[in-house]
Every structure is written in C-alpha cells, then in structure tokens.
Motif scaffolding. Structure first.
Motif, short mmCIF file in Angstrom:
data_model
loop_
_atom_site.label_atom_id
_atom_site.label_comp_id
_atom_site.label_asym_id
_atom_site.label_seq_id
_atom_site.Cartn_x
_atom_site.Cartn_y
_atom_site.Cartn_z
N GLY A 95 87.07 67.89 32.48
CA GLY A 95 87.71 68.80 33.41
C GLY A 95 88.81 69.55 32.69
O GLY A 95 89.15 69.25 31.54
N ALA A 96 89.39 70.52 33.36
CA ALA A 96 90.39 71.39 32.72
C ALA A 96 91.76 70.74 32.62
O ALA A 96 92.59 71.20 31.83
CB ALA A 96 90.48 72.70 33.48
N SER A 97 92.04 69.71 33.37
CA SER A 97 93.34 69.04 33.29
C SER A 97 93.31 67.98 32.20
O SER A 97 92.26 67.40 31.89
CB SER A 97 93.70 68.39 34.62
OG SER A 97 92.86 67.28 34.88
N ALA A 98 94.46 67.70 31.61
CA ALA A 98 94.53 66.70 30.54
C ALA A 98 94.08 65.33 31.02
O ALA A 98 93.44 64.57 30.28
CB ALA A 98 95.94 66.64 29.99
N GLY A 99 94.37 64.99 32.26
CA GLY A 99 93.97 63.69 32.78
C GLY A 99 92.47 63.52 32.92
O GLY A 99 91.95 62.41 32.85
N ALA A 100 91.77 64.62 33.13
CA ALA A 100 90.31 64.55 33.28
C ALA A 100 89.58 64.47 31.95
O ALA A 100 88.37 64.23 31.91
CB ALA A 100 89.82 65.76 34.07
N ARG A 101 90.29 64.69 30.87
CA ARG A 101 89.68 64.70 29.54
C ARG A 101 89.08 63.34 29.19
O ARG A 101 89.73 62.30 29.27
CB ARG A 101 90.73 65.05 28.50
CG ARG A 101 90.28 64.97 27.05
CD ARG A 101 91.46 65.13 26.11
NE ARG A 101 92.13 66.39 26.36
CZ ARG A 101 93.44 66.57 26.24
NH1 ARG A 101 94.23 65.55 25.92
NH2 ARG A 101 93.97 67.74 26.49
N ASN A 102 87.81 63.33 28.79
CA ASN A 102 87.20 62.16 28.18
C ASN A 102 87.41 62.21 26.67
O ASN A 102 87.36 63.29 26.06
CB ASN A 102 85.70 62.11 28.46
CG ASN A 102 85.39 61.98 29.93
OD1 ASN A 102 85.59 60.94 30.54
ND2 ASN A 102 84.89 63.07 30.51
N LEU A 103 87.58 61.06 26.07
CA LEU A 103 87.59 60.91 24.63
C LEU A 103 86.26 60.27 24.25
O LEU A 103 86.00 59.11 24.60
CB LEU A 103 88.78 60.04 24.22
CG LEU A 103 89.00 59.77 22.74
CD1 LEU A 103 89.19 61.07 21.97
CD2 LEU A 103 90.21 58.86 22.55
N ILE A 104 85.38 61.05 23.61
CA ILE A 104 84.00 60.63 23.33
C ILE A 104 83.79 60.73 21.83
O ILE A 104 83.56 61.81 21.29
CB ILE A 104 82.99 61.50 24.10
CG1 ILE A 104 83.37 61.62 25.57
CG2 ILE A 104 81.58 60.93 23.96
CD1 ILE A 104 82.58 62.66 26.34
N SER A 105 83.93 59.62 21.14
CA SER A 105 83.96 59.63 19.68
C SER A 105 83.38 58.33 19.14
O SER A 105 83.34 57.32 19.83
CB SER A 105 85.40 59.79 19.17
OG SER A 105 86.00 60.95 19.69
N GLY A 106 82.94 58.39 17.88
CA GLY A 106 82.58 57.18 17.16
C GLY A 106 81.23 56.61 17.48
O GLY A 106 80.86 55.55 16.95
#
Length: 254
Positions: A95-106
C-alpha cells in the motif's frame, strides 16, 4: 509462520505459510502497525499462496516475508515469497503508506510470482523487495532469481503507482537476476518504482543482470509514462536497465 518463536530460524511448514484457494475473498493478512505484522518465512515452497479465480480483494500488508523478525537477515521460503496464480484477481500486496509496506526479501528464487491466464488487476504497491528493512542493504535471493516475475498470460497487473509511496523498491538481487521480468504477458503497468537503487534513489543496489526484462511474446506492457509520478528510476543494475529479448515482444512502451 514457518519460524521458531524468536522469528530467527526456519521451522518449516512443508508446502507454505498461508494458503488462500477456493474461498479467498476480502481477507487481510497483516496490518499497518508493528503488532499486526506477520513474519512468514522459512516455509518449504511459498510464504503466501493466492490461488484461484475466487481469491480476490485480499490485502497483504505490513508483513516480513522471507526474513527474520528484525528484517535484517534472510530466512528463505523455499521458492517464492508470494504466489499470485491460477486466476487470482484484484488483490493488493502492500500500500502507499509506510505501515502497509511489506518487506519481501531473501526468498530462494522469486520474491513475488504472478502467473496464469485470468490472474489480473492485482496491485503491488510500496513494498521493499530484495532489501533489508531500511532499504539500504541487499537481501536478495540466491542468484539467478527474480524480484517480481509476471508470466504465462497474466494481464493488467500493476507494479507501483503514481501516488506518493505507491512505488516499490526492487533491488539487491544478485547473480544472473532481474528486478522485474515478464514473459508471455500483456497489458501490465510498471510505474513509480526504484529498480536497482537503494531507498534514496541515489546509490546503486544492483539487480545482477537487468532492472526490467521482457521476452516470450510479451505485448502492450507499459514501463513509466508521461504524466507526473509515472516515471521509474531504473539504474545501477548489472547490465541493462530495460532489456528486451527474443522475437516476440511487441508494442511495449517505455
């Protein structure tokens, strides 16, 4: 989900962390506050499965997928962080807000895998893909992999957006790897993203081969645009910013 209680080591579920299949309408996975976050890592195949035409209007937000609970080291899911397949439609990852951000890595090969006819109108917004929680260090997959792959008839999906915060950071995938790769798809839109830089957009955090790649008959896809907010920064990658291969791709706009 898929780790020990500290969120530091894999204790795998064999196939996946969370699977939505036949009755997956309107569900929410995660949330915009730290306490609502899931850590979905260490699973045998994918962290999250969104699969089937009845899987729609699902919101995946605020999660760490493929990492430890601190967002600083990989705890890989076996193949992909998130599958969006078999006609899943109208779902939103991030989503556009920082709180909605997923961290998808590794994750071992794909961070996000979108595929199949009917898999349409899904949005990937505001996520950090291939980096740590700060967006400054690489935690990409193990080489020869992809940040986002869009394949096999998937149509009308959107990676990024024009509003503040809607663009994704897609960087840090090592080896013969791509930030975004598309094969055999049409009508997808890539706008407002940072591909191959850190979160500041000023320092290289390379995808090993190309930032954005298309092949296999991909047609009428759009990378960027002419109005405010549509442009991507595609820089610092190992070989090409935007790469077209094979005889098939036609009618794409950059």
């Amino acid at each position: 989900i898929g780790t020990d209680a500290s969120g530091s080591f894999a204790v795998s579920n064999v196939l996946g962390g969370i699977g939505l299949f036949t009755n997956g309408v309107g569900h929410v996975i995660g949330g915009a506050t730290d306490g609502a976050r899931n850590v979905i890592s260490g699973n045998g195949n994918a962290g999250i499965w969104l699969s089937g035409t009845n899987v729609s209007n699902v919101a995946v937000r605020g999660n760490y997928i493929g990492l430890n609970a601190a967002g600083t080291a990989a705890v890989p899911n076996g193949f992909a962080g998130i599958y969006v397949i078999n006609g899943a439609n109208g779902n939103t990852i991030g989503g556009a807000s920082a709180g909605a951000r997923n961290l998808i890595s590794g994750n071992n090969q794909y961070e996000i895998y979108i595929s199949d006819p009917g898999t349409s109108n899904n949005s990937v917004l505001g996520n950090f893909i291939g980096t740590d929680v700060a967006g400054t260090n690489a935690i990409g997959n193990g080489g020869n992999g992809f940040g986002i792959g869009i394949w096999n008839g998937a149509r009308g999906n959107r990676i990024g957006g024009t509003s503040p915060g809607a663009g994704n950071l897609i960087s840090g995938h090592s080896g013969f790897s791509y930030g975004i790769a598309m094969g055999g798809v049409n009508g997808n839109v890539i706008q407002g993203n940072l591909v191959g830089t850190d979160f500041s957009g000023k320092t290289a955090l390379a995808n090993g081969f190309a930032g954005v790649a298309m092949w296999g008959g991909s047609t009428d896809n759009l990378v960027g645009g002419i109005s405010a907010g549509t442009g991507n920064v595609i820089s610092g990658n190992g070989t090409y910013g935007v790469y077209f291969a094979d005889a098939g791709p036609t009618g794409n706009l950059v």
